[in-house]
Design a protein around this motif. Structure first.
Motif, PDB file in Angstrom:
ATOM      1  N   PRO A  86       0.810  -1.222   0.000  1.00 16.85           N
ATOM      2  CA  PRO A  86       0.000   0.000   0.000  1.00 16.85           C
ATOM      3  C   PRO A  86       0.842   1.270   0.000  1.00 16.85           C
ATOM      4  CG  PRO A  86      -0.726  -1.556   1.701  1.00 16.85           C
ATOM      5  CD  PRO A  86       0.592  -2.036   1.198  1.00 16.85           C
ATOM      6  N   THR A  87       0.290   2.321  -0.596  1.00  9.41           N
ATOM      7  CA  THR A  87       1.021   3.592  -0.652  1.00  9.41           C
ATOM      8  C   THR A  87       1.310   4.129   0.736  1.00  9.41           C
ATOM      9  OG1 THR A  87      -1.093   4.750  -0.859  1.00  9.41           O
ATOM     10  CG2 THR A  87       0.106   4.284  -2.886  1.00  9.41           C
ATOM     11  N   TRP A  88       0.419   3.903   1.689  1.00  9.75           N
ATOM     12  CA  TRP A  88       0.625   4.493   3.016  1.00  9.75           C
ATOM     13  C   TRP A  88       1.697   3.774   3.826  1.00  9.75           C
ATOM     14  CZ3 TRP A  88      -3.781   2.007   1.433  1.00  9.75           C
ATOM     15  CH2 TRP A  88      -4.183   0.871   2.123  1.00  9.75           C
ATOM     16  N   THR A  89       2.158   2.597   3.379  1.00 10.78           N
ATOM     17  CA  THR A  89       3.342   1.980   3.985  1.00 10.78           C
ATOM     18  C   THR A  89       4.570   2.251   3.128  1.00 10.78           C
ATOM     19  OG1 THR A  89       2.970  -0.118   2.842  1.00 10.78           O
ATOM     20  CG2 THR A  89       1.975   0.142   5.002  1.00 10.78           C
ATOM     21  N   ARG A  90       4.361   2.405   1.843  1.00  9.88           N
ATOM     22  CA  ARG A  90       5.452   2.652   0.900  1.00  9.88           C
ATOM     23  C   ARG A  90       6.148   3.983   1.179  1.00  9.88           C
ATOM     24  NH1 ARG A  90       3.264   2.801  -5.070  1.00  9.88           N
ATOM     25  NH2 ARG A  90       2.416   0.854  -4.283  1.00  9.88           N
ATOM     26  N   ASN A  91       5.396   4.946   1.681  1.00 13.23           N
ATOM     27  CA  ASN A  91       5.944   6.286   1.843  1.00 13.23           C
ATOM     28  C   ASN A  91       6.613   6.512   3.189  1.00 13.23           C
ATOM     29  OD1 ASN A  91       4.885   6.707  -0.640  1.00 13.23           O
ATOM     30  ND2 ASN A  91       3.103   7.851   0.044  1.00 13.23           N
TER      31      ASN A  91
END
Length: 356
Positions: free
Chosen positions: A109-114
């Motif tokens: 997910p983007t919210w862990t990727r960032n």
């Protein structure tokens, strides 16, 4: 055919070439979020990629809308794997009226990727330790295994990399390469890996050639992975949260193993900053059913990611496939998906897990 169509057709012929990203550079995130769509010709070409490898294009073009409307569906189920497991949440976040449910397989997910790359790096290393812990204290091929051997083996290979010939050049397998191997290809049977790490940590390099493999297996040629598409998606999604070049270099200096971890470290040198809303880096709030499928040995996007996804929707089901890594395909996975699609709000019967 216009220039845009010609570029699209050229990309279609050389699907995995990095040049495709530059041919589609006119498709900007700002256009999508503002409701503006690229030309039909460009979307049609992008769609041909989306069908094969959804993770690279779905969040950029919303080409699924073209398919959905053409087939006469008001709502659809969306499914994605790995980075595509992020794309499906992007679809559901920005186009909720068109999505019935989400199936995320080994999602990133983007919210862990960032997050700060070092945090995710050590989270993955924790997963290595958990999966290797059953072998602690065992003598394997003459060496007693300790969880410290993961770090020790990395340092041994950083100090003296394994070198081999490839395409007439000298290549090397160092500590960062070891971390990369564990991250992307953690074995279904961890015991031989524990034996290998114990041997390297104790100065026994006899198993290195077999572990690294033949040169053609040990080195991924540039054309074997769509790096341009990958960086366009990953770096574009990060937006203003992207690391600076100074931060990326400082992180690698502090922890060289990051070089074998995620491509996010390359984003400071990627030419485009993703024009994404602030909430893109936060978990979405959905009111539709979600099915998360993970692999037991996936150190990237396995069971720990499920905890990140549960708050996203009041109806989240998770299936963890034993003996699987980042690739979750199989009969039990197929059965879980079939049941979920038949009735997304009903509990999925995972009795097949005992047969995997």
């Amino acid at each position: 055919m216009n220039n845009e169509g010609s570029a699209a057709a050229r990309c279609e012929r050389v699907f995995r070439a990095q040049a495709c990203v530059h041919s589609f550079k006119s498709i900007r995130n700002s256009d999508i979020f503002a409701g503006r769509m690229p030309s039909a010709t460009t979307v049609a070409a992008a769609l041909s990629f989306a069908v094969v490898s959804a993770q690279w294009f779905l969040p950029k073009t919303n080409s699924t809308a073209v398919v959905r409307q053409a087939l006469g569906y008001e709502k659809i189920h969306v499914a994605g794997h790995s980075a595509g497991g992020s794309s499906v949440f992007t679809q559901a976040r920005y186009f909720p009226a068109a999505v019935k449910s989400v199936i995320a397989e080994a999602p990133w997910p983007t919210w862990t990727r960032n997050r700060w790359p070092l945090d995710e790096y050590y989270a993955s290393r924790t997963a290595y330790a958990q999966l290797l812990s059953p072998y602690v204290g065992q003598v394997l091929n003459g060496h007693e295994f300790s969880l410290l051997d993961i770090d020790r083996a990395q340092k041994v290979l950083d100090k003296k990399p394994y070198t081999f010939k490839w395409n007439g050049k000298t290549a090397q397998f160092d500590g960062a390469a070891l971390m990369h191997r564990l991250y992307v290809d953690f074995p279904d049977d961890p015991k031989p890996l524990a034996a290998f790490l114990a041997a390297i940590a104790n100065g026994d390099r006899s198993g290195l050639k077999a572990f690294v493999g033949e040169p053609k297996e040990a080195v991924i040629e540039q054309g074997d992975f769509p790096w341009g598409l990958h960086l366009a998606s990953v770096c574009g999604d990060i937006g203003e949260a992207k690391l600076t070049k100074y931060e990326a270099l400082a992180l690698v200096k502090a922890e060289p193993g990051l070089l074998g971890f995620e491509s996010i470290l390359a984003c400071p040198w990627w030419s485009t900053i993703g024009d994404v809303p602030v909430e893109h880096s936060r978990p979405p709030s959905l009111d539709i059913p979600v099915l998360v499928i993970t692999g037991e040995y996936d150190t990237c996007c396995g069971r720990r990611i499920v905890d990140e996804i549960r708050p996203v929707s009041p109806v989240v089901q998770a299936v963890d496939l034993p003996g699987r890594g980042h690739g979750v395909m199989g009969d039990c996975r197929n059965e879980a998906v079939r049941q979920f699609l038949d009735n997304p709000t009903a509990p999925v019967d995972v009795s097949c897990l005992s047969e995997e």
